[in-house]
Design an enzyme around this catalytic site. Structure first.
Site, PDB file in Angstrom:
ATOM      1  N   HIS A  77       0.840  -1.204   0.000  1.00 15.58           N
ATOM      2  CA  HIS A  77       0.000   0.000   0.000  1.00 15.58           C
ATOM      3  C   HIS A  77       0.874   1.253   0.000  1.00 15.58           C
ATOM      4  CE1 HIS A  77      -3.258  -2.620   2.144  1.00 15.58           C
ATOM      5  NE2 HIS A  77      -3.002  -3.014   0.904  1.00 15.58           N
ATOM      6  N   HIS A 234      -9.026  -2.320  -5.143  1.00 12.79           N
ATOM      7  CA  HIS A 234      -7.914  -2.619  -4.235  1.00 12.79           C
ATOM      8  C   HIS A 234      -6.922  -3.575  -4.891  1.00 12.79           C
ATOM      9  CE1 HIS A 234      -5.766  -2.714  -0.469  1.00 12.79           C
ATOM     10  NE2 HIS A 234      -5.566  -3.997  -0.710  1.00 12.79           N
ATOM     11  N   ASP A 238      -2.929  -3.017  -5.218  1.00 12.85           N
ATOM     12  CA  ASP A 238      -1.892  -3.997  -4.888  1.00 12.85           C
ATOM     13  C   ASP A 238      -0.954  -4.234  -6.071  1.00 12.85           C
ATOM     14  OD1 ASP A 238      -2.660  -4.428  -2.272  1.00 12.85           O
ATOM     15  OD2 ASP A 238      -3.777  -6.263  -2.690  1.00 12.85           O
ATOM     16  N   HIS A 261      -0.728 -11.289  -5.261  1.00 11.15           N
ATOM     17  CA  HIS A 261       0.644 -10.865  -4.989  1.00 11.15           C
ATOM     18  C   HIS A 261       1.683 -11.777  -5.645  1.00 11.15           C
ATOM     19  CE1 HIS A 261      -0.337  -7.588  -2.383  1.00 11.15           C
ATOM     20  NE2 HIS A 261      -0.999  -8.353  -1.548  1.00 11.15           N
TER      21      HIS A 261
END
Length: 299
Positions: A77, A234, A238, A261
Site C-alpha cells: 500500500h 484494491h 496492490d 501478490h
C-alpha cells in the site's frame, strides 16, 4: 525532461501491523538522487532493505522484502502511493517488521506524502516503455502488458461468492490525482470464513473492520463500501505496489485476471527478463514516438 523526486520534509505515521498486530512507527525521510526507495529497520541496527525485486520473499497474503535475515512486510500500500506520486528516492525508517495497515488503503500514505511535499532532484527519471506485449499465465490466472504511452490498468476478479463474484475495471493511472481519487481509498478485503484460518497461521493479528473490508455469508460486515467495486480497485492498488519493485515507472497497459501478490511478483520478474520488449530512457516531451494502445482483453 522529468526529474526524480523525493519528499521535501520528513513525515511520520504510526499504526499497527495487519498480520503481526504490533505497533509501529514509520518515517519517510528525504534521500539523495539515485538512492531509490530503501526500508531501514531502526530496531535491527539500521539494516537497509532496498525496495527491489531481488529482495522480495515469498508473497501470498502480503508483499515481503528480506535481507540478511531481516524482513519488512505488507509494503504494497505504501509502495503503490510512492509509485503513483512518482517518489523515486526516499528512506522508509520503521521500528518494526511490518508497515502499518492504517485504514487498509493507500490513502493515509498519499495524504502523508502530499502533506510533506515533493522535491525535484538533479537527475532525470528513467521510464520503462513497452514496445512488445509480455504475457504470463498460471493455471486460470493471467496477466499481460501491452505498449501504451501511459500507465494504465485493466483488472478483473472472479470469486465464488454471492456477494462478490465478477468485477472488472479499466482506468488510466497517469498523474497524482488519478491514483489518489480512483484507487488510493480502496481497502484490503478478506472473507470472514478465512479470518480464523489466517489467525491460526499467526496472520491477521491486527485485522479489524477498521482496517479491512470483511465479507460474510450474508454480505459485507462493514457499514459501507467506499466504491461499489472497491474490491477490484484494491487489487489494482496492490498490483501497482507490486510492480513498483521493478524500480522504474512503467509505461504500459497492464491487464490482469484473477491475479494476486504471487503472480504480480512473477510478472514483474518476467518484465525485467523480457529485455527485447522494452527500453529504458528518460521521458522527453519533445521527442516521444510512443502512442497509447488499447490492445487488451481482460478475460
Amino acid at each position: 525532461m522529468r526529474l526524480r523526486q523525493t519528499v521535501a520534509e520528513p513525515a511520520t505515521l504510526q499504526g499497527t501491523g495487519l498480520h503481526t498486530g504490533q505497533p509501529v512507527t514509520l518515517c519517510l525521510r528525504p534521500a539523495a538522487a539515485g538512492r531509490g526507495i530503501r526500508f531501514i529497520r531502526s530496531d535491527r541496527g539500521g539494516i537497509e532493505i532496498p525496495a527491489r525485486l531481488e529482495y522480495v520473499g515469498p508473497s501470498f497474503y502480503a508483499t515481503v522484502l528480506q535481507h540478511e535475515g531481516v524482513t519488512v512486510s505488507t509494503i504494497e500500500h505504501l509502495m503503490a502511493a510512492l509509485y503513483a506520486l512518482l517518489v523515486d528516492d526516499v528512506d522508509v525508517v520503521l521500528d518494526g517488521p511490518e508497515v502499518p495497515i492504517l485504514d487498509g488503503s493507500s490513502k493515509p500514505f498519499v495524504d502523508c506524502i502530499l502533506d510533506a511535499g515533493l522535491k525535484s532532484l538533479d537527475m532525470p527519471r528513467q521510464y520503462i516503455t513497452l514496445i512488445k506485449p509480455i504475457q504470463l499465465e498460471v493455471d486460470e490466472k493471467r496477466i499481460a502488458a501491452y505498449p501504451c504511452r501511459e500507465y494504465r490498468v485493466t483488472y478483473a476478479i472472479d470469486f465464488d461468492h454471492p456477494n462478490l463474484g465478477y468485477q472488472e475495471l479499466t482506468t488510466s493511472l497517469w498523474g497524482n490525482s488519478a491514483f489518489a481519487d480512483k484507487l488510493a481509498p480502496a481497502r484490503t478485503f478478506t472473507f470472514e470464513r478465512e479470518v480464523e484460518a489466517l489467525q491460526k497461521q499467526g496472520l491477521a493479528q491486527g485485522g479489524s473492520l477498521e482496517n479491512a473490508v470483511v465479507i460474510g455469508e450474508q454480505g459485507v460486515l462493514n457499514d459501507s463500501l467506499r466504491f461499489e467495486d472497491e474490491f477490484v480497485r484494491h487489487k489494482m492498488l496492490d498490483l501497482t505496489g507490486d510492480l513498483s519493485l521493478i524500480g522504474h515507472p512503467l509505461r504500459a497497459h497492464v491487464v490482469a485476471y484473477r491475479a494476486g501478490h504471487d503472480l504480480h511478483g512473477r510478472f514483474a520478474r518476467r518484465i525485467l527478463q523480457a529485455r527485447d520488449s522494452w527500453y529504458l530512457a528518460p521521458w522527453d516531451d519533445n521527442n516521444d514516438a510512443s502512442e497509447p494502445s488499447d490492445r487488451a482483453v481482460a478475460q
